[in-house]
Motif scaffolding. Structure first.
Motif, mmCIF file in Angstrom:
data_model
loop_
_atom_site.group_PDB
_atom_site.id
_atom_site.type_symbol
_atom_site.label_atom_id
_atom_site.label_comp_id
_atom_site.label_asym_id
_atom_site.label_seq_id
_atom_site.Cartn_x
_atom_site.Cartn_y
_atom_site.Cartn_z
ATOM 1 N N CYS A 179 53.002 -27.272 -19.132
ATOM 2 C CA CYS A 179 53.096 -28.490 -18.341
ATOM 3 C C CYS A 179 53.574 -28.121 -16.941
ATOM 4 O O CYS A 179 54.211 -27.081 -16.751
ATOM 5 N N VAL A 180 53.253 -28.958 -15.978
ATOM 6 C CA VAL A 180 53.657 -28.770 -14.590
ATOM 7 C C VAL A 180 54.685 -29.849 -14.257
ATOM 8 O O VAL A 180 54.450 -31.039 -14.501
ATOM 9 N N LEU A 181 55.835 -29.416 -13.723
ATOM 10 C CA LEU A 181 56.915 -30.337 -13.383
ATOM 11 C C LEU A 181 57.002 -30.526 -11.877
ATOM 12 O O LEU A 181 56.667 -29.621 -11.097
ATOM 13 N N SER A 182 57.496 -31.680 -11.485
ATOM 14 C CA SER A 182 57.832 -31.907 -10.081
ATOM 15 C C SER A 182 59.168 -31.251 -9.782
ATOM 16 O O SER A 182 59.831 -30.716 -10.688
ATOM 17 N N GLY A 183 59.587 -31.302 -8.524
ATOM 18 C CA GLY A 183 60.876 -30.727 -8.170
ATOM 19 C C GLY A 183 62.035 -31.386 -8.875
ATOM 20 O O GLY A 183 63.098 -30.777 -9.049
ATOM 21 N N GLU A 184 61.855 -32.638 -9.319
ATOM 22 C CA GLU A 184 62.914 -33.364 -10.016
ATOM 23 C C GLU A 184 62.862 -33.166 -11.527
ATOM 24 O O GLU A 184 63.695 -33.710 -12.254
ATOM 25 N N GLY A 185 61.865 -32.418 -12.024
ATOM 26 C CA GLY A 185 61.756 -32.174 -13.455
ATOM 27 C C GLY A 185 60.897 -33.178 -14.191
ATOM 28 O O GLY A 185 60.926 -33.239 -15.430
ATOM 29 N N ILE A 186 60.100 -33.970 -13.451
ATOM 30 C CA ILE A 186 59.208 -34.944 -14.077
ATOM 31 C C ILE A 186 57.870 -34.284 -14.398
ATOM 32 O O ILE A 186 57.335 -33.514 -13.595
ATOM 33 N N CYS A 197 52.257 -29.589 -29.145
ATOM 34 C CA CYS A 197 53.576 -29.044 -29.461
ATOM 35 C C CYS A 197 54.604 -30.164 -29.608
ATOM 36 O O CYS A 197 55.428 -30.163 -30.534
ATOM 37 N N TYR A 198 54.561 -31.123 -28.693
ATOM 38 C CA TYR A 198 55.535 -32.214 -28.747
ATOM 39 C C TYR A 198 55.208 -33.220 -29.849
ATOM 40 O O TYR A 198 56.111 -33.879 -30.385
ATOM 41 N N ARG A 199 53.943 -33.348 -30.193
ATOM 42 C CA ARG A 199 53.616 -34.175 -31.350
ATOM 43 C C ARG A 199 54.228 -33.566 -32.612
ATOM 44 O O ARG A 199 54.693 -34.270 -33.507
ATOM 45 N N ARG A 200 54.225 -32.234 -32.682
ATOM 46 C CA ARG A 200 54.813 -31.547 -33.840
ATOM 47 C C ARG A 200 56.327 -31.786 -33.893
ATOM 48 O O ARG A 200 56.900 -31.908 -34.976
ATOM 49 N N LEU A 201 56.948 -31.870 -32.726
ATOM 50 C CA LEU A 201 58.381 -32.168 -32.692
ATOM 51 C C LEU A 201 58.671 -33.594 -33.129
ATOM 52 O O LEU A 201 59.778 -33.904 -33.579
ATOM 53 N N GLY A 202 57.697 -34.481 -32.970
ATOM 54 C CA GLY A 202 57.894 -35.871 -33.340
ATOM 55 C C GLY A 202 57.680 -36.851 -32.216
ATOM 56 O O GLY A 202 57.752 -38.076 -32.425
ATOM 57 N N GLU A 203 57.407 -36.370 -30.995
ATOM 58 C CA GLU A 203 57.193 -37.243 -29.842
ATOM 59 C C GLU A 203 55.766 -37.791 -29.885
ATOM 60 O O GLU A 203 54.795 -37.049 -29.847
ATOM 61 N N GLN A 204 55.652 -39.115 -29.925
ATOM 62 C CA GLN A 204 54.344 -39.760 -30.019
ATOM 63 C C GLN A 204 53.933 -40.458 -28.721
ATOM 64 O O GLN A 204 52.796 -40.908 -28.592
ATOM 65 N N GLY A 205 54.845 -40.552 -27.765
ATOM 66 C CA GLY A 205 54.551 -41.267 -26.541
ATOM 67 C C GLY A 205 53.877 -40.409 -25.491
ATOM 68 O O GLY A 205 53.628 -39.210 -25.670
ATOM 69 N N GLU A 206 53.574 -41.004 -24.355
ATOM 70 C CA GLU A 206 52.967 -40.311 -23.226
ATOM 71 C C GLU A 206 53.992 -39.381 -22.597
ATOM 72 O O GLU A 206 55.171 -39.722 -22.453
ATOM 73 N N LEU A 207 53.551 -38.189 -22.173
ATOM 74 C CA LEU A 207 54.466 -37.220 -21.567
ATOM 75 C C LEU A 207 54.483 -37.323 -20.048
ATOM 76 O O LEU A 207 55.550 -37.201 -19.424
ATOM 77 N N VAL A 208 53.348 -37.496 -19.440
ATOM 78 C CA VAL A 208 53.248 -37.507 -17.980
ATOM 79 C C VAL A 208 54.071 -38.663 -17.418
ATOM 80 O O VAL A 208 54.032 -39.795 -17.923
ATOM 81 N N GLY A 209 54.833 -38.359 -16.359
ATOM 82 C CA GLY A 209 55.652 -39.364 -15.716
ATOM 83 C C GLY A 209 57.062 -39.448 -16.251
ATOM 84 O O GLY A 209 57.879 -40.229 -15.735
#
Length: 495
Positions: A179-186, A197-209
């Protein structure tokens, strides 16, 4: 053919820090090649002023243009002006035209390698323009991030001066997920594999933003292990490795800060790899190793119990001949137990023979001390590590030979020395057992160890050396006096 280390070692004007910088560059530049879908070539100027290829890197994400190894070869004459421009101007340079490399149309870009305001060389990025047809969002994000990292070479920002390496480093690839982050870590972009990878962790929501740190910590539970390095990776402010182990999955990650043309950090690239199955297999192997070690430990304990019973029986018998036979059996069982003790302390089913054989042979000369004799045992050379398949019979062979020398070679003497010399080459083992005793007549019969009691010791030595090890045994006089036994064997299972 010269290799990378030899080329930069022979370059005068380089200090050790320069060479270390170049080593770190070529150890980290695979990510640039993979993101850029391009090959990389490191060029340095030798002491004669010519430009030669010091190293090269093929992208694993696209068919390479580099069909042969170029290390140590001079560069093509048509790209020398661009290389010189990068050297002298200290900025990224380009050719004003595409080149033909074989049947491929190639775009060349040249970045000077800067360290402490000095140019150490030039990295050439060679892109096969056929790979630029029909690029989607994923390819465009890769290429853009690869260009940013490539440009950091000319700023002295790549490779990174300091990195935080985890205790369990992983070989992360762009294709594993990023993933590519902004200077603020977004999160500005997440590749499909990173999302998985994050779906495997359990995260089902949107990642971007969203903040990467927030997305990740939402999936951490109370009993999950959280390494200190994780915060550095999630913020993208440092070049760092980390690994997150949760109840659902294990995720390896690495952060690479991104800097703009003014050397200001304005984002980060974070690589991900789902290592859940890798860690599960490691746990299974650890469990298997622990089980095997426990088995060896229990076998050792059982053998020691049998040895103790034989010792008690020997003490109770009234027959000297039976007592001697029981003591011989007790000694042989103790020898095998010692091998299993060594195996119980090893994770790879091998035993360091040099650590167990001294105590084994010490038991063989204990009988001499009971008779008031002082018999010393010395070692020369190394046996090395070997599995039980070799260690057990070899230990029995050596203890039988030493016991034979003690019982028959030093009769009527108060002291003596037994020397064991070992020479190991792969699975070939040469051993010489020599003493300064009374000589061959007292220790051998017909070229073998003199029989004691039932003659089982003679049979053990003969069987293991000739049948199990496919070797030979030779008895000869030792000068100025004593006996010398020469063994030549092939270890069956030696690594």
């Amino acid at each position: 053919m010269a290799d990378f280390s030899q080329i930069i070692a022979g370059k005068t004007g380089f200090i050790d820090a320069d060479r270390e910088w170049l080593h770190r560059l070529v150890s980290d530049w695979q990510v640039i090649a993979d993101l850029s879908f391009a090959d990389l070539i490191l060029v340095i100027r030798n002491d004669e002023g010519d430009y030669v290829v010091a190293d090269q890197c093929r992208a694993s994400t696209v068919v390479s243009v580099l069909m042969e190894d170029l290390i140590g070869q001079p560069v093509a004459a048509e790209i020398v002006p661009a290389i010189e421009s990068a050297y002298s101007n200290r900025v990224v340079a380009r050719l004003d035209h595409y080149r033909m490399v074989g049947n491929n149309t190639v775009c060349d870009v040249f970045a000077p390698v800067i360290r402490d305001d000095r140019v150490l060389g030039v990295v050439i990025r060679e892109t096969n323009m056929a790979t630029r047809v029909g690029n989607g969002r994923y390819e465009l994000e890769c290429i853009q991030t690869g260009k940013r990292l490539f440009g950091m070479i000319s700023l002295g920002r790549f490779p990174y001066q300091e990195t935080l390496i985890s205790e369990r480093p992983n070989d992360l690839r762009v294709s594993d997920g990023f993933c590519v982050l902004s200077g603020e870590g977004i999160i500005e972009y997440a590749s499909p594999n990173a999302i998985s990878c994050y779906r495997r962790l359990g995260e089902q929501g949107e990642l971007v933003g969203r903040y990467l740190a927030e997305v990740t910590t939402d999936q951490i539970h109370e009993r999950d292990t959280v390494p200190e390095s994780l915060s550095y990776v999630l913020s993208g402010k440092s070049a760092a490795d980390s690994e997150l182990d949760t109840s659902r999955a294990s995720l390896a990650m690495r952060s690479l800060p991104l800097y703009n043309a003014q050397s200001q950090r304005d984002g980060a690239l974070v690589l991900f790899r789902d290592v859940t199955e890798v860690r599960r297999r490691e746990v299974e192997l650890q469990t298997k190793d622990a089980t095997i070690s426990e088995i060896h430990h229990r076998v050792k304990n059982n053998l020691q119990a049998v040895s103790a019973l034989l010792r008690l029986q020997a003490r109770r018998t009234k027959s000297d001949e039976v007592r001697a036979e029981l003591q011989e059996a007790q000694r042989r069982i103790s020898t095998i137990a010692a091998v299993h003790e060594g195996l119980s302390q090893s994770a790879d089913e091998t035993v360091d023979f040099d650590t167990i054989i001294p105590s084994l042979l010490r038991m063989s000369v204990d009988v001499a001390e009971e008779r008031g004799q002082n018999i010393g045992v010395h070692f020369v050379g190394e046996f090395g590590s070997m599995p039980a398949q070799d260690a057990t019979p070899l230990s029995l062979v050596l203890t039988e030979l030493v016991t034979n020398a003690v019982e028959h070679g030093f009769e009527g003497r108060t002291e003596g020395t037994i020397t064991i010399s070992a020479g190991r080459g792969g699975n070939s083992l040469d051993v010489v057992v020599e003493d300064d005793g009374n000589g061959m007549d007292t220790e051998s019969e017909n070229g073998m160890a003199k029989a004691s009691g039932s003659g089982l010791g003679t049979q053990i030595v003969q069987t293991f050396v000739t049948n199990d090890f496919g070797g030979t045994i030779r008895w000869e006089p030792n000068h100025p006096h004593g006996t010398r036994v020469v063994l030549k064997m092939k270890l069956r299972a030696a690594q």
